[in-house]
Design a protein around this motif. Structure first.
Motif, PDB file in Angstrom:
ATOM      1  N   VAL A  47     -88.048  22.084  51.436  1.00  0.00           N
ATOM      2  CA  VAL A  47     -86.677  22.189  51.922  1.00  0.00           C
ATOM      3  C   VAL A  47     -86.373  23.551  52.540  1.00  0.00           C
ATOM      4  O   VAL A  47     -85.454  23.674  53.353  1.00  0.00           O
ATOM      5  CB  VAL A  47     -85.640  21.837  50.827  1.00  0.00           C
ATOM      6  CG1 VAL A  47     -85.771  20.371  50.429  1.00  0.00           C
ATOM      7  CG2 VAL A  47     -85.791  22.713  49.603  1.00  0.00           C
ATOM      8  N   SER A  48     -87.114  24.576  52.159  1.00  0.00           N
ATOM      9  CA  SER A  48     -86.943  25.882  52.797  1.00  0.00           C
ATOM     10  C   SER A  48     -88.165  26.746  52.520  1.00  0.00           C
ATOM     11  O   SER A  48     -88.948  26.474  51.617  1.00  0.00           O
ATOM     12  CB  SER A  48     -85.672  26.585  52.310  1.00  0.00           C
ATOM     13  OG  SER A  48     -85.786  26.946  50.951  1.00  0.00           O
ATOM     14  N   GLU A  49     -88.293  27.777  53.350  1.00  0.00           N
ATOM     15  CA  GLU A  49     -89.419  28.703  53.221  1.00  0.00           C
ATOM     16  C   GLU A  49     -88.930  30.108  53.530  1.00  0.00           C
ATOM     17  O   GLU A  49     -88.115  30.298  54.424  1.00  0.00           O
ATOM     18  CB  GLU A  49     -90.530  28.313  54.201  1.00  0.00           C
ATOM     19  CG  GLU A  49     -91.709  29.243  54.199  1.00  0.00           C
ATOM     20  CD  GLU A  49     -92.760  28.871  55.249  1.00  0.00           C
ATOM     21  OE1 GLU A  49     -93.769  29.584  55.307  1.00  0.00           O
ATOM     22  OE2 GLU A  49     -92.562  27.908  56.000  1.00  0.00           O
ATOM     23  N   GLU A  50     -89.408  31.064  52.772  1.00  0.00           N
ATOM     24  CA  GLU A  50     -89.114  32.467  53.049  1.00  0.00           C
ATOM     25  C   GLU A  50     -90.393  33.262  52.849  1.00  0.00           C
ATOM     26  O   GLU A  50     -91.287  32.854  52.126  1.00  0.00           O
ATOM     27  CB  GLU A  50     -87.995  32.991  52.143  1.00  0.00           C
ATOM     28  CG  GLU A  50     -88.329  32.960  50.665  1.00  0.00           C
ATOM     29  CD  GLU A  50     -87.195  33.427  49.771  1.00  0.00           C
ATOM     30  OE1 GLU A  50     -86.698  34.551  49.979  1.00  0.00           O
ATOM     31  OE2 GLU A  50     -86.824  32.678  48.860  1.00  0.00           O
ATOM     32  N   LYS A  51     -90.467  34.384  53.532  1.00  0.00           N
ATOM     33  CA  LYS A  51     -91.620  35.266  53.392  1.00  0.00           C
ATOM     34  C   LYS A  51     -91.100  36.577  52.807  1.00  0.00           C
ATOM     35  O   LYS A  51     -90.157  37.159  53.326  1.00  0.00           O
ATOM     36  CB  LYS A  51     -92.296  35.499  54.744  1.00  0.00           C
ATOM     37  CG  LYS A  51     -93.672  36.128  54.629  1.00  0.00           C
ATOM     38  CD  LYS A  51     -94.257  36.475  55.988  1.00  0.00           C
ATOM     39  CE  LYS A  51     -94.832  35.274  56.683  1.00  0.00           C
ATOM     40  NZ  LYS A  51     -95.553  35.650  57.921  1.00  0.00           N
ATOM     41  N   VAL A  52     -91.712  37.008  51.696  1.00  0.00           N
ATOM     42  CA  VAL A  52     -91.273  38.234  51.040  1.00  0.00           C
ATOM     43  C   VAL A  52     -92.433  39.213  50.931  1.00  0.00           C
ATOM     44  O   VAL A  52     -93.597  38.818  50.870  1.00  0.00           O
ATOM     45  CB  VAL A  52     -90.676  37.956  49.633  1.00  0.00           C
ATOM     46  CG1 VAL A  52     -89.423  37.106  49.737  1.00  0.00           C
ATOM     47  CG2 VAL A  52     -91.690  37.303  48.718  1.00  0.00           C
ATOM     48  N   ILE A  53     -92.100  40.483  50.916  1.00  0.00           N
ATOM     49  CA  ILE A  53     -93.096  41.547  50.759  1.00  0.00           C
ATOM     50  C   ILE A  53     -93.192  41.874  49.272  1.00  0.00           C
ATOM     51  O   ILE A  53     -92.177  42.164  48.635  1.00  0.00           O
ATOM     52  CB  ILE A  53     -92.690  42.794  51.558  1.00  0.00           C
ATOM     53  CG1 ILE A  53     -92.632  42.461  53.048  1.00  0.00           C
ATOM     54  CG2 ILE A  53     -93.664  43.948  51.296  1.00  0.00           C
ATOM     55  CD1 ILE A  53     -92.053  43.565  53.909  1.00  0.00           C
ATOM     56  N   PRO A  54     -94.391  41.796  48.713  1.00  0.00           N
ATOM     57  CA  PRO A  54     -94.539  42.101  47.289  1.00  0.00           C
ATOM     58  C   PRO A  54     -94.434  43.599  47.015  1.00  0.00           C
ATOM     59  O   PRO A  54     -94.621  44.412  47.926  1.00  0.00           O
ATOM     60  CB  PRO A  54     -95.940  41.581  46.956  1.00  0.00           C
ATOM     61  CG  PRO A  54     -96.682  41.685  48.251  1.00  0.00           C
ATOM     62  CD  PRO A  54     -95.662  41.424  49.333  1.00  0.00           C
ATOM     63  N   PRO A  55     -94.164  43.939  45.768  1.00  0.00           N
ATOM     64  CA  PRO A  55     -94.183  45.355  45.406  1.00  0.00           C
ATOM     65  C   PRO A  55     -95.619  45.880  45.480  1.00  0.00           C
ATOM     66  O   PRO A  55     -96.571  45.094  45.506  1.00  0.00           O
ATOM     67  CB  PRO A  55     -93.668  45.360  43.964  1.00  0.00           C
ATOM     68  CG  PRO A  55     -93.953  43.996  43.444  1.00  0.00           C
ATOM     69  CD  PRO A  55     -93.874  43.074  44.624  1.00  0.00           C
ATOM     70  N   PRO A  56     -95.798  47.196  45.498  1.00  0.00           N
ATOM     71  CA  PRO A  56     -97.159  47.756  45.517  1.00  0.00           C
ATOM     72  C   PRO A  56     -97.985  47.212  44.353  1.00  0.00           C
ATOM     73  O   PRO A  56     -97.458  46.984  43.263  1.00  0.00           O
ATOM     74  CB  PRO A  56     -96.927  49.265  45.368  1.00  0.00           C
ATOM     75  CG  PRO A  56     -95.533  49.481  45.851  1.00  0.00           C
ATOM     76  CD  PRO A  56     -94.770  48.238  45.492  1.00  0.00           C
TER      77      PRO A  56
END
Length: 122
Positions: free
Chosen positions: A36-45
């Motif tokens: 139903v939805s997609e997002e791209k996130v940057i992980p922590p170090p």
């Protein structure tokens, strides 16, 4: 049933074989067998043990990955996240659709992070 499935990906949205050092996580929200939805996130170090907790806090229910060590799998389980290991190198959408439809097979692809970094399959 709704799920939030994480896939470690590169800039192109393709599975990054080593989740602990990926540049992004695709987070796909599903309802039944539909995305139903997609997002791209940057992980922590990268820090040992951080990603399972971080993804668990984001409400992730499942992670589809290439290689992963037994300790990481245990940490994901402790944080309420099911780990599916040994996924083929495909886009996050293809992996999640295949998983939801029972068409994706996972091979054992466990990492032994010793001094030789002996990982199979990546």
């Amino acid at each position: 049933m709704t799920k939030k499935i994480a896939v470690p990906v590169n800039e192109a949205g393709i599975l990054d074989a080593h989740f602990g050092h990926c540049k992004f996580f695709a987070l796909l929200h599903t309802n039944g067998k539909q995305i139903v939805s997609e997002e791209k996130v940057i992980p922590p170090p990268h820090e040992p043990g951080l990603l399972p907790r971080w993804l668990g806090e984001k409400g992730v229910t499942d992670i589809i990955a290439g290689g992963m060590g037994q300790k990481a799998i245990q940490l994901f389980t402790q944080n309420g996240v099911n780990a599916f290991v040994g996924a083929p190198k495909r886009s996050a959408v293809e992996l999640v659709e295949g998983h939801l439809n029972g068409e994706l097979s996972f091979n054992s692809n466990y990492c032994n992070h010793d001094t030789n970094h002996s990982c199979t399959g990546h």
